[in-house]
Design a protein around this motif. Structure first.
Motif, PDB file in Angstrom:
ATOM      1  N   PHE A 109      13.847  24.646 -67.129  1.00 52.59           N
ATOM      2  CA  PHE A 109      13.670  23.224 -67.440  1.00 52.59           C
ATOM      3  C   PHE A 109      14.854  22.420 -66.903  1.00 52.59           C
ATOM      4  O   PHE A 109      14.688  21.342 -66.343  1.00 52.59           O
ATOM      5  N   ASP A 110      16.058  22.955 -67.074  1.00 55.29           N
ATOM      6  CA  ASP A 110      17.259  22.281 -66.567  1.00 55.29           C
ATOM      7  C   ASP A 110      17.261  22.207 -65.045  1.00 55.29           C
ATOM      8  O   ASP A 110      17.846  21.287 -64.458  1.00 55.29           O
ATOM      9  N   ASP A 112      14.596  21.796 -63.325  1.00 54.41           N
ATOM     10  CA  ASP A 112      13.404  21.019 -62.948  1.00 54.41           C
ATOM     11  C   ASP A 112      12.329  21.875 -62.288  1.00 54.41           C
ATOM     12  O   ASP A 112      11.512  21.373 -61.492  1.00 54.41           O
ATOM     13  N   GLN A 114      10.255  23.411 -64.273  1.00 52.15           N
ATOM     14  CA  GLN A 114       9.203  23.218 -65.264  1.00 52.15           C
ATOM     15  C   GLN A 114       9.493  21.921 -65.993  1.00 52.15           C
ATOM     16  O   GLN A 114      10.639  21.680 -66.408  1.00 52.15           O
ATOM     17  N   ALA A 115       8.486  21.063 -66.137  1.00 50.99           N
ATOM     18  CA  ALA A 115       8.670  19.796 -66.841  1.00 50.99           C
ATOM     19  C   ALA A 115       8.913  20.045 -68.319  1.00 50.99           C
ATOM     20  O   ALA A 115       8.208  20.836 -68.954  1.00 50.99           O
ATOM     21  N   LYS A 116       9.923  19.391 -68.884  1.00 50.39           N
ATOM     22  CA  LYS A 116      10.304  19.628 -70.279  1.00 50.39           C
ATOM     23  C   LYS A 116       9.233  19.186 -71.267  1.00 50.39           C
ATOM     24  O   LYS A 116       9.211  19.650 -72.412  1.00 50.39           O
ATOM     25  N   ASN A 117       8.374  18.273 -70.863  1.00 50.56           N
ATOM     26  CA  ASN A 117       7.358  17.750 -71.774  1.00 50.56           C
ATOM     27  C   ASN A 117       5.936  18.011 -71.287  1.00 50.56           C
ATOM     28  O   ASN A 117       5.001  17.338 -71.710  1.00 50.56           O
ATOM     29  N   LYS A 118       5.783  18.987 -70.419  1.00 45.66           N
ATOM     30  CA  LYS A 118       4.444  19.369 -70.001  1.00 45.66           C
ATOM     31  C   LYS A 118       3.790  20.148 -71.130  1.00 45.66           C
ATOM     32  O   LYS A 118       4.344  21.120 -71.639  1.00 45.66           O
ATOM     33  N   LYS A 122       7.548  20.228 -75.837  1.00 48.41           N
ATOM     34  CA  LYS A 122       8.139  18.949 -76.203  1.00 48.41           C
ATOM     35  C   LYS A 122       9.651  19.102 -76.113  1.00 48.41           C
ATOM     36  O   LYS A 122      10.264  19.734 -76.972  1.00 48.41           O
ATOM     37  N   GLU A 123      10.221  18.575 -75.043  1.00 41.83           N
ATOM     38  CA  GLU A 123      11.647  18.781 -74.776  1.00 41.83           C
ATOM     39  C   GLU A 123      11.998  20.271 -74.794  1.00 41.83           C
ATOM     40  O   GLU A 123      12.960  20.697 -75.434  1.00 41.83           O
ATOM     41  N   GLU A 124      11.188  21.043 -74.104  1.00 44.74           N
ATOM     42  CA  GLU A 124      11.339  22.488 -73.937  1.00 44.74           C
ATOM     43  C   GLU A 124      10.875  23.303 -75.153  1.00 44.74           C
ATOM     44  O   GLU A 124      10.791  24.532 -75.081  1.00 44.74           O
TER      45      GLU A 124
END
Length: 230
Positions: A109-110, A112, A114-118, A122-124
């Motif tokens: 996630f950091d 990028d 993987q989207a953190k809110n996909k 929810k925020e990972e």
């Protein structure tokens, strides 16, 4: 209501399964039983996230359950929760999904990747919003982190730990939660606290206390099952 009860080791459910009547074998370590006037399926998925993910996905591809009730084992990362108690995991995340180790670890996630809110993140974080106020009132609700390797101390996962300051760590809770959120299946995750990570030993046997705690919880749950149908 179609219910799937899952755990990693037969010994966890040994005492409870003595009270059941086998109806049908559905596959390897997967069977249907009757309990009083209920029909319940049980899956023993084995130890480790890979086995857990495979076995649950295989089962859910053939049968759509209303509820998955997962019993696992975890290790405490704080003074609370305490050893030899069941806890209910209400959110979890993948603590070793990335690159590096310890304080040099960087998640996908950091980076990028993987989207953190996909959805379902929810925020990972994976959140389980399934709550039953009438049930499990005496069971502590906790945040979890999932890692294939259980650390010997917090320093070993320091950077991952800072993401959400979880209470417990397990090998497969986030995998189960991710699958059920993606498949829109309700899940309750009840985990037995084996010990603090600092006291970790390499004895993976299921204790009598763990088997007894799960049996008592299951009996209470099935007794209160009509509450879930309202």
């Amino acid at each position: 209501m179609d219910i799937l009860i899952t755990t990693d080791d037969f010994e966890c459910l040994k005492k409870f399964m003595k009270k059941l009547i086998l109806v049908e074998n559905l596959g390897m370590n997967y069977a249907r039983f009757s309990y009083e006037n209920l029909s319940i399926d049980i899956l023993i998925y084995g130890i480790g996230s890979g086995m857990a993910t495979y076995e649950l996905t295989k089962v859910l591809s053939t049968h759509k359950y209303d509820l998955v009730l997962q019993y696992g084992r975890c290790y405490a990362l704080k003074d609370q929760p305490v050893k030899n108690h069941l806890v209910c995991i209400i959110d979890d995340y993948f603590g070793d999904l990335g690159f590096g180790s310890a304080n040099k670890f960087t998640s996908i996630f950091d980076l990028d990747l993987q989207a953190k809110n996909k959805i379902p993140f929810k925020e990972e974080i994976l959140e389980n919003n399934l709550t039953f106020p009438e049930l499990f009132q005496d069971i502590r609700k906790v945040s979890g982190i999932t890692c294939n390797s259980i650390p010997l101390n917090l320093q070993d996962i320091s950077n991952s730990y800072l993401k959400n300051y979880p209470d417990v760590i397990s090998r497969e809770a986030a995998n189960f939660l991710y699958i059920c959120l993606k498949e829109n299946i309700k899940i309750i995750q009840l985990y037995y606290v084996v010990d603090r990570v600092e006291n970790l030993n390499f004895n993976n046997n299921v204790s009598e206390e763990m088997s007894e705690a799960i049996t008592l919880n299951l009996e209470a749950f099935l007794l209160e099952l009509p509450l879930l149908k309202n």
